[in-house]
Write an enzyme that holds these catalytic residues in place. Structure first.
Site, PDB file in Angstrom:
ATOM      1  N   ASN A  21      10.154   8.008   7.281  1.00 12.18           N
ATOM      2  CA  ASN A  21      10.795   7.298   7.980  1.00 12.18           C
ATOM      3  C   ASN A  21      12.135   7.862   8.535  1.00 12.18           C
ATOM      4  OD1 ASN A  21       8.799   5.176   7.924  1.00 12.18           O
ATOM      5  ND2 ASN A  21       9.509   4.520   6.146  1.00 12.18           N
ATOM      6  N   GLU A  45       3.533   2.489  11.059  1.00 13.18           N
ATOM      7  CA  GLU A  45       4.408   1.578  10.514  1.00 13.18           C
ATOM      8  C   GLU A  45       5.784   1.635  11.452  1.00 13.18           C
ATOM      9  OE1 GLU A  45       3.787   1.003   5.967  1.00 13.18           O
ATOM     10  OE2 GLU A  45       4.846   2.843   6.328  1.00 13.18           O
ATOM     11  N   ARG A  54       1.106  13.768   8.764  1.00  6.08           N
ATOM     12  CA  ARG A  54       0.549  12.677   7.782  1.00  6.08           C
ATOM     13  C   ARG A  54      -0.593  11.875   8.526  1.00  6.08           C
ATOM     14  NH1 ARG A  54       4.135   8.642   5.763  1.00  6.08           N
ATOM     15  NH2 ARG A  54       3.502   8.903   3.468  1.00  6.08           N
ATOM     16  N   ARG A  85      -8.061  -1.598   6.819  1.00 13.04           N
ATOM     17  CA  ARG A  85      -7.309  -0.815   7.115  1.00 13.04           C
ATOM     18  C   ARG A  85      -7.635   0.643   6.501  1.00 13.04           C
ATOM     19  NH1 ARG A  85      -1.171  -1.589   4.912  1.00 13.04           N
ATOM     20  NH2 ARG A  85      -1.083   0.487   4.068  1.00 13.04           N
ATOM     21  N   ASP A 101      -2.715   3.003  -0.061  1.00 18.08           N
ATOM     22  CA  ASP A 101      -1.357   3.178  -0.370  1.00 18.08           C
ATOM     23  C   ASP A 101      -0.970   3.523  -1.687  1.00 18.08           C
ATOM     24  OD1 ASP A 101       1.095   3.878   0.440  1.00 18.08           O
ATOM     25  OD2 ASP A 101       1.535   1.811   1.324  1.00 18.08           O
ATOM     26  N   GLU A 125       6.129   3.405  -6.702  1.00 17.67           N
ATOM     27  CA  GLU A 125       6.296   2.064  -5.930  1.00 17.67           C
ATOM     28  C   GLU A 125       5.437   0.993  -6.281  1.00 17.67           C
ATOM     29  OE1 GLU A 125       5.722   3.255  -1.781  1.00 17.67           O
ATOM     30  OE2 GLU A 125       5.825   1.047  -1.148  1.00 17.67           O
ATOM     31  N   HIS A 173      -3.335  -3.990  -4.067  1.00 16.88           N
ATOM     32  CA  HIS A 173      -2.297  -4.637  -2.984  1.00 16.88           C
ATOM     33  C   HIS A 173      -2.174  -6.024  -3.029  1.00 16.88           C
ATOM     34  CE1 HIS A 173      -0.138  -5.062   0.756  1.00 16.88           C
ATOM     35  NE2 HIS A 173      -0.468  -3.799   1.119  1.00 16.88           N
TER      36      HIS A 173
END
Lengths: 720, 720
Positions: free
Chosen positions: B226, B307, B340, B352, B381, B409, B537
Site C-alpha cells: 500500500n 483494496e 501482485r 472472491r 489471503d 497477520e 476468514h
C-alpha cells in the site's frame, strides 16, 4: 599467552561482540572500575554486604547490589546474613541491627520518609558502611546513591551524609498513546506494549523503574495529556495495574491522564458537566474502581479546554469546577489532580502567552487541597528559551508545580545534543519577587514561600523503544538531570553533568572535560542557531521540525510564526511591554523592571519583550541585524567545534556509542546550518540588509528552504 | 578459586548482566561450543584462516570469521595471508591460490553464480578446508554455511559439498510505511528510520543484512505494497541509496513499491494512464533517476487495483498494460516488476477466491519478460490453511512467483508460536498437475516446468524494531525457514527446525527434541484452535485480532466472516464445487478430483470446498458438529502441553528468553481458549446441538465474546 588471560581476553572479545554497547544500561552500567587504586581501595573495604530488611523493595536492593558490586569491583562481594560481619549494611533506621550506631542517631532526624543516610562506622576495621532510610524506599535511594559513589570514584571512607528530596512528587509525563505512538516522541515507539499487557511483563519495565528510582523519580503518568478515555476502562486498568505492580517496589506511583469527557465516552452519560450529580457519581465510582486495581494509584493529570481537549468550559464552568470534581473523587484515597495551566480557548487573545495567567489568576484559592496546577516553565510552549511563567509567584493560594519538557520537541528532536539542566535551572532560579528577593521559582514550587500542601515537579519524558531509550545517547543526560533536579534543584548543571558522564561513559579526565564542555554550552548554542535574542516559535508547522519563520495563514494566528516574530521592514520582535500586549504586567514589579526597557532587558530575552528596529544598537556595538547574523553563524561554528571535541576522545569511548554520537553530531551540524541559512535569508527579506562581511552567504535561496517538506517528521501522526 | 577462573567467571557474570539475552543476535550467536569433544576437534583443525579476495564482500566475510571462529572455538583463530599455511581458505574459484585443487574442479561446475563449494583437501595434515564460489557473494554464502556447520556441531572432516539456490530472487517484502508504522507488523516499529537516513546508519541495518545473507535472502522491498509515491522522490531516494549501499556487500538488492498513480502525485501529470506518452516518459525518467542513485536497483513491486490502490483499470487498461509500462522503464537497467495478483475490484464477485485467476488467466502471455506475477500461496489471503492458488499451474506463459506471509497477520500475531515451514511447504509441494504428476508449485515457480526467465520467492517480513526483531523468539524461525526454503524447497521442515534450534538456542538433545516437537506441531494446532476443517476468514474485523465469526454487515460482503463460513441451521462451509461457486474449476482436473466430493476431500479442506450438514458423518465416525468441537478443544489442550514441554527445559535455555517465551505461550493459551469458546458458541447458535459430553462448556456467553473490543490491536492505523 597464559591460559587465564586467554580465557579472559576471549570472554572480552565475546562480550564486545555480544553486547555492542547500545546504551541500554543508561547510567547504571557498573563496568569494572578502571582506576586500579580506586578499585583496590573499594575492594579492600567492601568484602560482603548485609540486607537488613524483607520486602520487595529490599529484594530490589539485593539484586542491584548483586549486579553492581562484584562487577564494579571485579571481585566477588558476598552476601551475609550477619550485620555484624558485613562491611556494608543496609536497612531501615529502626531496625535493631542498625539503631545502635551513634552516627545514625546524629543523622536520622535530618531526613524525611524518602531520605537516606550513609555513614562509615567509626573505628571499624578494615571498615564498615551503613546505609539507612526511615522507609525501605529511602533505603533504596541510599543504595543507588552508594553505588553512584563507586561509579563516580568518590572516596567511601569517613562517610557521613544524608539527603532528602526537596519535592514530594517527582513525576515523568509520558505523552504515549494506546497505539504505541508517542506524541513528540523521537526515540521510537512507546515502551508500553499495551496489547501484550497484563500478560507479558517486558524486562524493560523493571529497568525503567530501576533507572527512575536511581535518580529519585517516584511517579509516572503513563498516558498522553491528549487523553483517551479508554484507559479508564477495566480492560486497560488491568494493564495499568500490571505496570503499577512492577513499579511499586521501586517507589514509583502510577498516574493516568483523565479525559474530561470520559463520563460521556465510556460512561454512557449525556454530559460531563462538573455540577451534574451523575457526573460526580461517575467519577467517584471510577476512582473507587481504579483504587481496587491499584491501591496506591497516584491520581489524574488533566489537559482541559486546550487544543481541542474537552473541559469544564464546555459547560460554562471554570477550571476550578473541573479540577475539584476530580479532586473530590480522588480525595478519599489520597489521590492528586494535576491540572494543567497550558490552556487556550478558541478565541485568539491579543497575546497567547497571557492566557494561562488570565484564566487561572482569578481562580487562585478556589482549588481543593489535592489539586495542583501544572505550569510549563515558560508562558508559551517549551521554546529553547522563555522567561519563567508568570503563574509562578502569580498563584499564591494554590498548589503549583512546574512542567518541563525533557523530550526535545522544539530543541532538535533526538538528534541534537542539547543538555537541558541549564534550561531547567534558568527557570528554577528565576526570581518571582512575590515575597521579596529570593522568591525563586524553585522556592515557590518547593513550598517554602506559600507552604503548599502538595509539591511536585513534572517532566515530559524523552523515553521510547530505541535500544538506548532516548534516541541520542546524550538525551539520557536530560532524563537524568530532570530526576536529579527534582530531588535537589540546588545541584549545579556541571555537577550533574559530571556524575552522569562518569556513570555513563568514563571517569577518564579527558573524557569528562570534553563531554562537559560540549554539554554545558550546548543549550545556549542551540538557542543561537534556532531562536537567538528571544525569538520564539519560528519552527516548522505541526511537526515542529526545522525552521519555519515563514509559517503564516493557519487556522489560528497564534499557530503561526509571523504572529510571534512580527518581522517587518522596520524591525522584529514581540512587544510585550505596556506599549504592546503588556504581558509583562503579569509579573511582579521587580521583574517588570528587568525587562521593561530594551536598554536594561538581557539580550537573550530582547525580542521576546520588544519589537526593535533592524539597526537598533546592541551591547556589542553591532546593529540588531548584524548581531542576529553573527549569532546564527557563531552557533553553527560551535556545533563544528563540538564535532571536533568529540573526535578528540575517539578510542576513549566504546566504538558503538562513539560512532552513534558522531553521526548525530553531523546531523546536528547540517540542521543547524539549515536553521541559520533559512532564518537569515528569511529575516533578510525584511531587513533588506546585507549579511555582514566575513560571513559566508547561504548556498541556496530562501525559496529553496521554504519549499522543503518533511511530512513524516517523527512525533506526530502524519497529516499528509 | 584460581585467578584464571575468577577472572573468567567474573567476566561471565558481567556478560550475563550486560547482555540479558534479548535475542538480538538471532541465529548468528557464535557462543562457545558446549560439547568439548566437538569443540576440541574443531580447534585442532582450525588454527588459521586466509581470505583470498579483496572486496567489500570479502571484508564482510573477514568480519564474520573474526566474530565467529574465535568465539565458537574459544581460542584465537588467526588470520594469515598465506593460503598455503591456512587451515581454512576462502575465495573465488578462479583465484590462483585455489584453482589447483582437484576437489574444486570436481565440484565447481555443479554450482551457479550464487552457489558455493566446501571441501576438505585430501591428505592435508592436520587438515585443510577450502570454501569457494564463482563470485564473492557465492563465497559469502559458503562462509555462512561453514559457520553453520560449526554452530550445529556437524563433522567438518572429509567435506565435499556444494549448493546453489533453486530460485534467483529470494526477497523479503516489508510492509513498512514512511512514518515507521508497519502494516500487519507485530514486532514494534519499522527498522527503517527514514527520518535519520541517510546520515545515520543504524548498525541494525548491517545486522539485518548479515542475517539475510546467512540464509540466502538476496533482495528486499523496503516499503509497503500500500504504497506512498513519496519514496520515489529525490529526498527519499537518497535514503534508499544509503540502505542499498549498506546491503550491497551482502548480496542484497533493494526494491521499492511503485504507486501506480505516482506520475500524478509526485510527477505533476494529469493522468497515470499506461498508454499515455507522458506517463511512459515519466516512468522512464524516474527509472533512469533511480539507477543513478542505485546502479543495481532491483525493481518495483506493485499492488494495483486492489483494496483501493490505483492501477491501470482506473483507465480502462489491463494489469498487463500496467505491468509492462513499468517493465519497459526498468528493462534497460535489468530491473524487474513484481506485479501482485492479489486483486479485487469494487464488484463483489460470486467468490472472491476466484478473482485473481479470472483477471490474470486471460492475460497469460501478455506480460513482458521482466515482469513476474506475485501470487499469494492461497487464493484468499494468508489464512492458517488454504489450498494452493490456482494461478500456480494456471499461468503457463508468464513468470510467476509465490508470496508467503511470514508475519502472522492471521496466525496469532507475534505472540503465538506457529512454525510456518509446514505451511510454506504444503503449498510448495502441492501438485498442480499442469504437466502431469509432479508438477508441483515448487517446480512451477522454480522454472522447471515452463522455463521462466525470472524466478522469485517472496515473504512478507515479520521484522520490527523489537530487540529480538520478530516479537516472539520463535518468530525468528519463520524468517529463517523462509530464507532456507527460498534457497532449497526440498529441505524438510524438521531439518530446518533442527538447524535453527541448534544455532539459536542449543545443541543439547533434550532442548532440540522439546523445541522441535513444539514447532512441528504448532501450525496444525493453530489451525485447529482458529479455523479447523477448512474454515477461513472468521477473525476480528480490520485488525484481524481474535475470533470474529459473527462479523457481518460490512461495506463489502467479502470482508465479512459470514460470507465465508456460511453457517446456517442446516450446516456450514463454502460450496466451491460445481453446485456452488465452482472455484474448483480453476484447478487442473486431477486436482479437482481430490476436492470435488466431500467423501474424498481431505478433511482439512472440507469446509473450504463444501457446505455440509451439522450431522454430516466424518471419518472419525463423529458428526461434523462434534468433530468440530473436539478439534477446538483438543487444540487448546495442545497449547497447554506445549507450555509443559517448555517448562521441562527450564534451566537449559537462558533465563531471559525462557521467561519471554513462557509468557507468550501463556498468552497463546488464553487466546486459543478465546478462539475456541467464541467459535464453538457462535456455531452452536446455528447447529443448536450440545457441546459433546466430556468437553467443558465455555465459561462466558457468546454475547460476552461478541462485545469484546480491541481498538488498538497492533498492525493497523487505528480507526477508533
Amino acid at each position: 599467552m597464559k591460559r587465564s588471560w586467554l580465557i579472559a581476553s576471549l570472554l572480552l572479545i565475546f562480550l564486545s561482540q555480544a553486547t555492542a554497547d547500545n546504551g541500554y544500561r543508561l547510567w547504571l552500567r557498573y563496568d569494572r572500575i578502571a582506576d586500579e587504586a580506586t578499585r583496590g581501595a573499594y575492594a579492600t573495604l567492601l568484602r560482603s554486604y548485609c540486607i537488613q530488611g524483607n520486602s520487595k523493595t529490599f529484594e530490589v536492593i539485593r539484586k542491584e547490589f548483586e549486579l553492581g558490586l562484584p562487577s564494579l569491583l571485579a571481585q566477588p562481594v558476598g552476601y551475609t546474613a550477619s550485620a555484624t560481619e558485613a562491611s556494608l549494611v543496609i536497612g531501615i533506621a529502626t531496625d535493631p541491627a542498625l539503631n545502635g550506631y551513634e552516627e545514625l542517631k546524629a543523622l536520622i532526624n535530618t531526613i524525611d520518609n524518602e531520605g537516606f543516610v550513609i555513614f562509615s562506622v567509626k573505628n571499624a576495621t578494615p571498615g564498615k558502611i551503613v546505609i539507612a532510610g526511615k522507609t525501605d524506599i529511602g533505603a533504596l535511594y541510599g543504595a543507588f546513591h552508594f553505588l553512584k559513589l563507586l561509579q563516580t570514584n568518590q572516596k567511601i571512607t569517613n562517610l557521613s551524609l544524608s539527603s532528602s528530596p526537596k519535592i514530594k512528587i517527582r513525576i515523568l509525563n509520558h505523552w504515549d498513546n494506546l497505539d504505541r505512538t508517542v506524541e513528540r516522541g523521537y526515540a521510537g515507539a512507546s515502551i508500553w506494549d499495551w496489547h501484550k499487557l497484563p500478560d507479558y511483563i517486558d524486562t524493560r519495565y523493571h529497568d525503567y523503574a530501576r533507572a527512575n528510582a536511581s535518580i529519585g523519580i517516584n511517579a509516572t503518568v503513563l498516558t498522553n495529556v491528549n487523553a483517551n478515555a479508554l484507559v479508564l476502562t477495566p480492560m486497560y486498568l488491568e494493564k495499568v495495574k500490571a505496570l503499577a505492580d512492577v513499579f511499586r517496589p521501586y517507589g514509583i506511583k502510577v498516574y493516568l491522564t483523565a479525559r474530561f469527557s470520559a463520563p460521556v465516552e465510556i460512561g454512557g452519560l449525556k454530559t460531563a458537566d462538573p455540577v451534574d450529580a451523575d457526573v460526580q457519581a461517575w467519577w467517584k465510582n471510577k476512582a473507587r474502581e481504579i483504587y481496587t486495581y491499584i491501591p496506591d494509584f497516584g491520581g489524574f493529570v488533566v489537559k482541559a479546554n486546550s487544543e481541542g481537549q474537552p473541559g469544564p468550559q464546555n459547560y460554562g464552568r471554570t477550571h476550578a469546577d473541573g479540577a475539584n470534581l476530580l479532586a473530590d473523587a480522588l480525595l478519599p484515597y489520597g489521590g492528586v489532580v494535576m491540572w494543567r495551566a497550558f490552556v487556550y480557548d478558541n478565541k485568539v487573545p491579543d497575546d497567547r502567552t497571557k492566557q494561562a495567567y488570565n484564566e487561572f489568576k482569578p481562580l487562585d484559592g478556589k482549588f481543593k487541597s489535592n489539586v495542583i496546577i501544572q505550569v510549563k516553565n515558560g508562558p508559551l510552549d517549551f521554546q529553547p528559551r522563555e522567561p519563567f511563567h508568570p503563574l509562578f509567584g502569580g498563584l499564591t493560594k494554590t498548589n503549583i508545580m512546574p512542567e518541563f519538557q525533557i523530550t526535545q520537541e522544539y530543541l532538535g528532536f533526538s538528534t541534537h545534543l542539547a543538555y537541558l539542566a541549564p534550561l531547567f535551572k534558568e527557570c528554577l532560579e528565576a526570581d518571582t519577587y512575590v515575597k521579596g528577593k529570593g522568591s525563586t521559582v524553585a522556592n515557590v514550587i518547593g513550598g517554602e514561600i506559600f507552604k503548599n500542601q502538595v509539591t511536585a515537579f513534572a517532566g515530559v519524558a524523552n523515553i521510547g523503544s530505541d535500544f538506548n531509550w532516548t534516541g541520542h545517547h546524550f538525551g539520557q543526560a536530560n532524563w537524568y538531570a530532570f530526576g536529579r533536579l527534582a530531588w535537589d534543584h540546588q545541584l549545579t548543571s556541571e555537577a550533574i553533568a559530571d556524575e552522569w558522564i562518569r556513570m555513563t561513559f568514563s571517569n577518564d579526565a579527558t573524557c569528562i572535560d570534553a563531554m562537559k564542555s560540549m554539554m554545558l554550552r550546548s543549550r545556549e548554542m542551540l538557542v543561537n542557531y534556532m531562536t537567538p535574542l528571544g525569538l520564539h516559535h519560528i519552527m516548522g508547522y505541526n511537526h515542529h521540525y526545522g525552521p519555519g519563520p515563514w509559517v503564516a495563514g493557519k487556522a489560528r494566528q497564534d499557530w503561526t510564526s509571523v504572529y510571534y516574530h512580527r518581522a517587518d521592514s522596520l524591525g522584529v520582535g514581540f512587544d510585550r511591554t505596556a506599549s504592546g500586549s503588556n504581558a509583562l504586567e503579569q509579573y511582579h514589579p521587580e521583574v517588570r523592571k528587568q525587562f521593561a526597557s530594551a536598554k536594561v532587558c538581557p539580550e537573550e530575552y530582547l525580542l521576546w519583550f520588544h519589537h526593535l528596529p533592524w539597526d537598533y544598537q546592541m551591547k556589542s556595538g553591532k546593529t540588531l541585524w548584524d548581531d542576529l547574523c553573527f549569532r546564527y553563524y557563531k552557533a553553527v561554528g560551535e556545533v563544528s567545534k563540538m564535532e571536533d571535541t568529540w573526535q578528540r576522545i575517539k578510542g576513549k569511548v566504546d566504538e558503538d556509542r562513539f560512532n552513534h554520537v558522531a553521526a548525530f553530531l553531523s546531523i546536528q551540524r547540517k540542521e543547524a546550518e539549515l536553521w541559520r541559512d533559512a532564518c537569515v535569508l528569511y529575516f533578510q527579506s525584511f531587513s533588506r540588509k546585507p549579511i555582514p562581511p566575513g560571513l559566508p552567504k547561504p548556498a541556496r535561496s530562501l525559496e529553496y528552504y521554504m519549499k522543503l517538506s518533511f511530512p513524516y517528521a517523527p512525533g506526530i501522526k502524519p497529516e499528509w
